[in-house]
Design a protein around this motif. Sequence first.
Motif, mmCIF file in Angstrom:
data_model
loop_
_atom_site.group_PDB
_atom_site.id
_atom_site.type_symbol
_atom_site.label_atom_id
_atom_site.label_comp_id
_atom_site.label_asym_id
_atom_site.label_seq_id
_atom_site.Cartn_x
_atom_site.Cartn_y
_atom_site.Cartn_z
ATOM 1 N N VAL A 1 1.176 -1.308 0.506
ATOM 2 C CA VAL A 1 -0.112 0.266 0.164
ATOM 3 C C VAL A 1 0.795 1.407 -0.004
ATOM 4 N N ILE A 2 0.603 2.147 -0.814
ATOM 5 C CA ILE A 2 1.206 3.294 -1.372
ATOM 6 C C ILE A 2 0.719 4.822 -0.901
ATOM 7 N N ASP A 3 1.102 5.489 0.340
ATOM 8 C CA ASP A 3 -0.147 5.768 0.751
ATOM 9 C C ASP A 3 0.587 7.724 0.740
ATOM 10 N N GLY A 4 0.025 8.309 0.984
ATOM 11 C CA GLY A 4 0.357 9.860 0.967
ATOM 12 C C GLY A 4 1.700 10.110 0.469
ATOM 13 N N LEU A 5 1.995 10.193 -0.817
ATOM 14 C CA LEU A 5 3.707 10.102 -1.228
ATOM 15 C C LEU A 5 3.478 11.005 -2.872
ATOM 16 N N ASP A 6 4.793 12.012 -2.509
ATOM 17 C CA ASP A 6 4.663 12.523 -3.934
ATOM 18 C C ASP A 6 5.596 11.928 -4.417
ATOM 19 N N ILE A 7 5.296 11.403 -5.538
ATOM 20 C CA ILE A 7 6.212 10.608 -5.735
ATOM 21 C C ILE A 7 7.217 11.315 -6.907
ATOM 22 N N ARG A 8 8.515 11.479 -7.098
ATOM 23 C CA ARG A 8 9.123 12.684 -8.316
ATOM 24 C C ARG A 8 9.286 11.767 -9.369
ATOM 25 N N GLY A 9 9.289 11.318 -9.795
ATOM 26 C CA GLY A 9 9.880 9.826 -11.184
ATOM 27 C C GLY A 9 8.154 8.916 -11.273
ATOM 28 N N PHE A 10 8.590 7.710 -12.618
ATOM 29 C CA PHE A 10 7.364 7.087 -12.888
ATOM 30 C C PHE A 10 7.885 6.019 -11.580
ATOM 31 N N VAL A 11 6.286 5.387 -11.224
ATOM 32 C CA VAL A 11 5.887 3.863 -10.780
ATOM 33 C C VAL A 11 5.647 2.961 -11.977
ATOM 34 N N ARG A 12 6.722 1.909 -11.357
ATOM 35 C CA ARG A 12 5.911 0.442 -11.889
ATOM 36 C C ARG A 12 5.727 -0.922 -11.512
ATOM 37 N N VAL A 13 4.669 -0.688 -11.116
ATOM 38 C CA VAL A 13 4.256 -1.944 -10.415
ATOM 39 C C VAL A 13 4.737 -3.560 -10.990
ATOM 40 N N GLU A 14 5.312 -4.357 -10.087
ATOM 41 C CA GLU A 14 5.703 -6.023 -10.804
ATOM 42 C C GLU A 14 4.868 -6.921 -9.616
ATOM 43 N N ALA A 15 4.047 -6.312 -8.593
ATOM 44 C CA ALA A 15 3.407 -7.120 -7.633
ATOM 45 C C ALA A 15 1.752 -7.512 -7.625
ATOM 46 N N PRO A 16 1.149 -8.508 -7.589
ATOM 47 C CA PRO A 16 0.005 -7.976 -7.296
ATOM 48 C C PRO A 16 -0.839 -7.201 -6.131
ATOM 49 N N ASN A 17 -1.770 -7.209 -6.751
ATOM 50 C CA ASN A 17 -2.723 -6.049 -5.515
ATOM 51 C C ASN A 17 -2.642 -5.662 -4.591
ATOM 52 N N VAL A 18 -1.940 -4.500 -5.814
ATOM 53 C CA VAL A 18 -0.190 -3.341 -5.373
ATOM 54 C C VAL A 18 -2.145 -2.765 -5.449
ATOM 55 N N THR A 19 -1.689 -1.360 -3.995
ATOM 56 C CA THR A 19 -2.460 0.007 -3.839
ATOM 57 C C THR A 19 -1.704 1.137 -3.783
ATOM 58 N N ILE A 20 -2.324 2.407 -4.180
ATOM 59 C CA ILE A 20 -1.784 3.000 -4.361
ATOM 60 C C ILE A 20 -2.966 4.183 -4.248
ATOM 61 N N LYS A 21 -2.933 5.064 -3.220
ATOM 62 C CA LYS A 21 -3.808 6.125 -2.851
ATOM 63 C C LYS A 21 -3.279 7.159 -2.277
ATOM 64 N N ASN A 22 -4.340 8.475 -2.660
ATOM 65 C CA ASN A 22 -3.681 9.548 -1.750
ATOM 66 C C ASN A 22 -2.416 10.297 -1.985
ATOM 67 N N SER A 23 -2.097 9.629 -3.422
ATOM 68 C CA SER A 23 -0.821 10.137 -3.921
ATOM 69 C C SER A 23 -0.518 10.656 -5.129
ATOM 70 N N VAL A 24 0.464 11.664 -5.454
ATOM 71 C CA VAL A 24 1.439 12.064 -6.470
ATOM 72 C C VAL A 24 1.475 11.271 -7.336
ATOM 73 N N ILE A 25 1.275 11.552 -8.160
ATOM 74 C CA ILE A 25 2.436 10.814 -9.217
ATOM 75 C C ILE A 25 3.122 12.118 -11.095
ATOM 76 N N ARG A 26 4.282 12.309 -10.852
ATOM 77 C CA ARG A 26 4.602 13.691 -11.271
ATOM 78 C C ARG A 26 5.357 12.753 -12.195
ATOM 79 N N GLY A 27 6.172 12.129 -12.224
ATOM 80 C CA GLY A 27 6.986 12.193 -13.201
ATOM 81 C C GLY A 27 8.572 12.430 -12.947
#
Length: 439
Positions: free
Chosen positions: A214-240
């Motif tokens: 569970v990824i919660d409350g992150l300000d991600i200043r990059g790219f995100v790649r998911v390589e696992a099942p049942n992952v949750t991303i919430k209350n976050s920003v993905i900026r690249g």
Amino acid sequence: MTTAPHPTAPESDGELAMAQLDRARWRTLLTLFLSGVLLSTGATVGTTVLTADGAATRDTPSERADSPSTEGGQEPGEQEEAPADTAPEGSDDARDQAGSVRTPAPRDPVTPDSSVPSPDSAPTPGPAVPTPGPAVPTPAPSPDAPTPAPVPVPAPAPASPAAPAPAKASAPAKTAPASPPARPTSNAASVGVPAGTSLTVHAGDLTIATPGAVIDGLDIRGFVRVEAPNVTIKNSVIRGRATDGNAILLYAGSGTSAGLRVIDSEIAPTHKTSRTNGVYGYGFTLTRVDIHHVIDAVHIFGDDVTISDSRLRDNLHYANDPAHGGGPSHDDSIQIQQGRNIHIVGNTISGAHNAAVQITQDRGRVGNVTIKDNRISGGGCSINVAEKGKGAIAGLTIEGNVFGKSRFSCNMLVPPTTKLVNVANSTLEGALTLNRRAQ
């Protein structure tokens, strides 16, 4: 010569009749006297009436004309009982009560008269007969000439106001069947990171390889790649980040990320190029996600994708896009190249130049697609379906959407060989357009 006394002549018939009349008068006076005494002592059980033969009979209280009237004095349905008879046992009155009460024959009331009555008339007392004791009461009238007691006349009940005549019901106006209410679509206040959320900066790319993370409350200043099942991303920003190559802000297309959920988040690049896109992949769910300023907001090439209550807006567009040989960008809000079980429900989709929803089958067959209860605008045709030689789309439902403007005033373009369920769609201006043209 001595004359012998004249013998007394026998009584004539007239004298005999007078004697009988005198005796009858005395019987009558005696009867009236006794009646008066009984009346004065309150022991009377009836009124004595002379019959034609000089015999006395009784007028019982139930036969008296002055008996209490029951009109207005009884409850509805009740019957008033007659008073019990009080005559001594064995008397004529008692015998009359045990059988039927003798009722005198109807005749005129008895009036005083000095003339000799006819044999059919009842004897009448003379006018000057002394009355011993108290005054003889006047006999009560016979039942043949009753004097009814005055009956109180009830005051008329006030007339109740007349009930107004019921208004004639008018026939209900015929209305067209109401379409089912549209699902509320997303807006700026309902999507993205909730106001007041505290974010922690994550500098650089993020690869998630832990199942169920569970990824919660992150300000991600990059790219995100998911390589696992049942992952949750919430209350976050993905900026690249800045790059000269293809820039995919969230990638879930390796086949290892089934069950990915992105909730209440924002996907928007700080470094914008003609190669910057939003979400790529399949097997994910986006809920209340705000995606903007990318070429394609969502790019699907597999099964089991749901996009709901989100906002896809303000696509990047270039008139001279190097990725398209210097021609204009083919930016789409949602592009489906392959996949089944795809649900696009309750979103606000706008700002793309090519199409709001584009189905191409570039990588394979597409089927079981539902586009429902969205607010859709933009593109040349807002929904653009191409079979690309791979056959008809196997199940396409477009229902309850509200269409806005598009560049070619074209809401839907669907090949005639694709079976379409087209239900309750509408447009904000003009007539709803559906072009059935092969491509």
